[in-house]
Write an enzyme that holds these catalytic residues in place. Structure first.
Site, PDB file in Angstrom:
ATOM      1  CG  HIS A 187      20.242  -8.208  93.293  1.00 43.55           C
ATOM      2  ND1 HIS A 187      19.358  -9.258  93.426  1.00 43.55           N
ATOM      3  CD2 HIS A 187      20.271  -7.606  94.523  1.00 43.55           C
ATOM      4  CE1 HIS A 187      18.885  -9.286  94.668  1.00 43.55           C
ATOM      5  NE2 HIS A 187      19.412  -8.287  95.349  1.00 43.55           N
TER       6      HIS A 187
ATOM      7  CB  CYS B 242      16.872  -9.634  98.007  1.00 42.32           C
ATOM      8  SG  CYS B 242      17.039  -7.842  98.046  1.00 42.32           S
TER       9      CYS B 242
END
Lengths: 388, 63
Positions: free
Chosen positions: A336, A85
C-alpha cells in the site's frame, strides 16, 4: 461525451526501494506505461500524479512538475492530486475528465509513494493526519489501525462473527500476492500464523494490516478515437468513475460498519456505467485492513450487511469464486504505497481485462475498483470494461 | 456525562508523539444523544460493547 480508454500501464515492484526516491519510482512506472502503449512522451498532453506523503516523509513538494521534467514532457500541464489513500484514483478521475471533455487526447496518470526509511511510529503519525486533525478522535490518539479496529470490533459484535474469520481475508490476500511477482509479500500465510500475529490495535493483529510500502503505478488515458487512430492494441474502456465525500473523522460516522462515501461512489459509478454490481467479474477493493474488505464489499452491495465475512470464509471472493476480490493480492499483500494504490488497482483490472493477469479471472469482462481515503472522507469507484 | 460503550480498541503500536502505547480509545453513545471519542485512563478490563461509561474531561472510566 467522448469514450475514454486506457492505452497502457506500468508498475514498479511494491516493497522496499531503498535507493529510489518518489520521483525515481514514479518515473519508472510512467516510462513503462509509455513504452508498453507505444505513446511517445511528446504526445502526452497532461500529467496527473496521485501522491500523499512526499513532502511529509521525503521532503519533496511540487512532485508533478518534477516528474514532468524528469520524463521530458516539456511544459505540459502537470498537477499533483492529494486525497490521502484515494490520491491515485482521484488523479485518474481528473485525467478521464480532461480526455472526456476534449481538453486533451492523451493524459498520463501516475501514482507513487516512498514510505520506507522511517520508523513505523513516524509513518503512523503521518498517515493519522488524513482526517480532521481538530477532531476529538485525533486528540484521543486514534491511529488508522485504531480506527479500523473500532470498525472491526463493532462488525464482529453486530453480526455475531468470530474474530478468526478475519484471517480468511489475510490468507486469501497472501495466496494471491504469492503469485504476483510485483507484490510486497511473496509468500502465503496459514490461518494459524495469521491469527498468531502480534496485536496492533485489538482485535486487529499484524496480518490484518497492510504493510508500509514503496512503489508506483502509471496509466495512459486516451480518447477512444485517438487510440484507434494510433493503433493502440487492446485498449480497455473506462465505463465510469464515481467519487463521493463522507465523514472526515470517526465521530461523524453514523454507523461503524459502513463507509457512506464508498456506497455513494459505487451507486454513482454503476449508474453511469448502466451496470449492476452483479455484472462485475473481478474487483480490486481497498483492503487496507482485513475488516475493510468486508465493509467494502457490503458498501458496494456485493453482499448483504454482515454477509461478507461468511462469503469470504466460503471462498466466494477467491479467484474461481462468485466474485474474485483482490486477485493482485490487494493492499494487504501487494502492498500500500499510498498514492500508488488507486492506480495499481486499475493496472490489475486492465491486466485482467486483457487476459494478462497473474491470477487471471476467466472471461472477465467488467472490472471494478474501490479506493477510499481517510476515514471514508473520500471514495472513488471505477468501472472498466473489456474493449469491444 | 455518562453513556454506553459503542466500540473500543487498545492501540498497541502507537504513533510518534506524546502518547505512550498501549492506550485505549473508546467511542461512547451519550445518554442524552450524541457520541464522544475519548481515551480510557487506567484499567481497561471493564471495556465491553454496551458497558456503562462515565466521562470526565477527555477520558472515560467505568460508569
Amino acid at each position: 461525451m467522448r469514450r475514454v480508454e486506457i492505452a497502457g500501464y506500468g508498475q514498479t515492484p511494491f516493497g522496499r526501494a531503498d535507493e529510489r526516491s518518489l520521483i525515481d519510482l514514479a518515473a519508472d512506472a510512467s516510462e513503462q506505461a509509455l513504452r508498453a502503449s507505444t505513446v511517445r512522451p511528446d504526445e502526452v498532453e497532461a500529467l496527473f500524479l496521485g501522491t500523499f506523503v512526499g513532502l511529509a516523509l521525503g521532503g519533496q513538494a511540487f512532485p508533478a512538475a518534477v516528474l514532468a521534467a524528469r520524463l521530458g514532457l516539456g511544459g505540459i500541464p502537470a498537477l499533483a492530486v492529494e486525497g490521502a489513500c484515494a490520491s491515485g484514483s482521484l488523479a485518474f478521475r481528473q485525467a478521464v475528465a480532461a480526455v472526456r471533455s476534449g481538453a486533451v487526447d492523451v493524459a498520463l496518470v501516475a501514482g507513487a509513494e516512498k514510505m520506507s526509511g522511517h520508523t513505523t511510529a513516524t509513518v503512523t503519525r503521518t498517515l493519522a493526519a488524513a482526517n480532521d486533525t481538530a477532531s476529538e478522535s485525533h486528540a484521543a490518539g486514534l491511529t488508522f489501525p485504531g480506527f479500523f479496529a473500532l470498525l472491526a470490533r463493532r462488525y464482529l459484535h453486530e453480526y455475531g462473527v468470530d474474530r478468526e474469520l478475519l484471517a480468511d481475508v489475510s490468507v486469501k490476500a497472501r495466496a494471491n500476492g504469492a503469485a504476483n511477482p510485483k507484490a510486497h509479500f511473496q509468500t502465503p500465510v496459514t490461518r494459524a500464523a495469521a491469527l498468531a500475529g502480534r496485536t496492533v490495535a485489538d482485535p486487529l493483529g499484524l496480518y490484518d494490516c497492510s504493510p508500509i510500502s514503496d512503489g508506483a503505478a502509471a496509466l495512459l488515458v486516451t480518447s477512444a478515437d485517438w487510440a484507434a487512430a494510433h493503433g493502440i492494441e487492446q485498449p480497455v474502456d473506462v465505463r465510469a468513475v464515481g467519487q463521493a465525500g463522507g465523514p472526515v473523522s470517526p465521530e461523524r460516522l453514523e454507523s461503524f460498519v459502513g463507509l457512506p462515501a464508498a456506497a455513494a461512489a459505487a451507486r454513482s459509478a454503476l449508474a453511469e456505467a448502466r451496470l449492476e454490481i452483479g455484472d462485475v467479474d473481478v474487483a480490486e477493493v481497498h483492503d487496507c485492513f482485513t475488516i475493510a474488505e468486508w465493509i467494502a464489499l457490503e458498501d458496494l452491495g456485493a453482499f448483504g450487511r454482515g454477509e461478507a465475512a461468511h462469503a469470504t470464509a466460503d471462498g466466494a471472493t477467491r479467484v474461481g469464486g462468485a466474485l474474485p476480490v483482490n486477485p493482485s493480492g490487494g493492499l494487504l499483500s501487494k502492498g500500500h504505497p499510498i498514492g500508488a494504490t488507486g492506480v495499481a488497482q486499475l493496472v490489475e483490472l486492465v491486466r485482467q481485462l486483457r487476459d494478462e493477469a497473474d491470477n487471471q479471472v476467466e472471461r472477465a469482462e467488467i472490472g471494478l475498483a474501490h479506493n477510499v481515503g481517510g476515514t471514508g472522507g473520500v471514495a472513488v469507484v471505477t468501472v472498466l470494461g473489456r474493449a469491444a | 456525562m455518562s453513556g454506553t460503550v459503542h466500540t473500543f480498541t487498545t492501540i498497541q503500536l502507537g504513533a510518534d508523539g506524546p502518547l505512550e502505547a498501549p492506550y485505549a480509545v473508546v467511542v461512547v453513545d451519550l445518554d442524552g444523544g450524541g457520541r464522544r471519542t475519548v481515551r480510557v485512563d487506567g484499567d481497561t478490563g471493564w471495556l465491553a460493547i454496551g458497558a456503562r461509561a462515565e466521562l470526565t474531561g477527555g477520558s472515560a472510566r467505568p460508569g
